[in-house]
Design a protein around this motif. Sequence first.
Motif, short mmCIF file in Angstrom:
data_model
loop_
_atom_site.label_atom_id
_atom_site.label_comp_id
_atom_site.label_asym_id
_atom_site.label_seq_id
_atom_site.Cartn_x
_atom_site.Cartn_y
_atom_site.Cartn_z
N GLY A 98 0.84 -1.11 -0.02
CA GLY A 98 0.10 -0.09 0.05
C GLY A 98 0.74 1.33 0.00
O GLY A 98 0.28 2.31 0.26
N ASN A 99 2.49 1.20 -0.08
CA ASN A 99 3.03 2.30 -0.04
C ASN A 99 3.10 2.93 -1.46
O ASN A 99 3.26 2.08 -2.73
N THR A 100 3.05 4.30 -1.67
CA THR A 100 3.41 4.78 -2.96
C THR A 100 4.69 4.94 -3.43
O THR A 100 5.55 5.04 -2.44
N TYR A 101 4.89 4.92 -4.83
CA TYR A 101 6.38 5.28 -5.04
C TYR A 101 6.42 5.68 -6.67
O TYR A 101 5.35 5.69 -7.31
N LEU A 102 7.62 6.00 -6.97
CA LEU A 102 7.69 6.55 -8.50
C LEU A 102 8.74 5.72 -8.98
O LEU A 102 9.72 5.39 -8.47
N ASP A 103 8.36 5.38 -10.21
CA ASP A 103 9.36 4.47 -11.11
C ASP A 103 10.62 5.00 -11.15
O ASP A 103 10.73 6.42 -11.38
N PRO A 104 11.77 4.66 -11.48
CA PRO A 104 12.97 5.11 -11.74
C PRO A 104 12.90 5.80 -13.14
O PRO A 104 12.32 5.54 -13.91
N MET A 105 13.64 6.99 -12.93
CA MET A 105 13.64 7.85 -14.38
C MET A 105 14.60 8.85 -14.52
O MET A 105 15.02 9.62 -13.69
N TRP A 106 15.30 8.75 -15.69
CA TRP A 106 16.35 9.72 -16.06
C TRP A 106 15.89 10.39 -17.35
O TRP A 106 15.83 9.73 -18.49
N LEU A 107 15.46 11.69 -17.48
CA LEU A 107 15.00 12.32 -18.51
C LEU A 107 16.10 12.96 -19.06
O LEU A 107 16.91 14.00 -18.36
#
Length: 295
Positions: free
Chosen positions: A221-230
């Motif tokens: 149930g924890n929120t997270y963001l995917d890894p990303m290098w823009l």
Amino acid sequence: SAETSPSENSIPAPGLATGVQKTTQGQFPPPGALHPSGRTGHGRAVQILRIAALSIYINSCCFIIFITQMIGSPLYFIHRDWFYAYMAMTKRSFSLTITSMTHIFGPTTIRISGDESVKGQILPTTGGGVEFKLPERMVMIANHQIYTDWIYLWWVGYANSPGMHGHIYIILKESLKYIPFIGTGMMFYGFIFLSRKMATDQPRLAHRLNKLKQKKVDPRGNTYLDPMWLLLFPEGTNLSNNGRRKSADWAAKNSLQDPEHVMLPRSTGTYFCLNELKDSVEYVYDCTVAYEGVP
């Protein structure tokens, strides 16, 4: 009377011929002059064989990766997270392809430096290697000297711990998506294609950036963001005589100092990206790429 185009000497920048420096008299060095990196390593026959081998290698690898992408494409309709994880795997495969290509066909000595803000994030390893400790989410901006800049910046993701070469996203011009196999592969990678007209680009750019900042929920149930290098190149194009002229004209029009070795960046798209990602990205890394023998 007919107007003549400005000569190369009138361009407000150093000579831009790759690997060639002008003499103090404004003339190019004689044909036998050495390139700053040294003498040519192979004769003409070996060069032709190496070009053929390189062509076979890169085209074969790209085709195999493309087939792999096509095999996994139905996952998009089954489970989106599985699809994106699968495409990240194929992205890592391409990163390994270009890293191996550089190592085999064009071994390169890379010198890396940084200021206090990256202290502890660029670490030497045994044997003259390097390991990066850069964050999993960031925006990377860089100047664009020649067409190979992105290869070395992608390699940074490969040399990072944890590896980020499967999570890099590049903003590039729209025409590149029409390259057979490679263009489709880049679309599978989630790269962002722009026409350089903000009225047209803004909706699609906002759509793609919104996908990159979507929050996920893990089994607990924890929120997270995917890894990303823009990765984006604010100059909008690689360093060229025409680009140098436009940069100089813009600098003169706006009473700005025109840089000597880079071009003035286009701020609108960069600002839009940073503004869209401001709640999901904490870091912006500014990279300057330079090549020996290229002014």
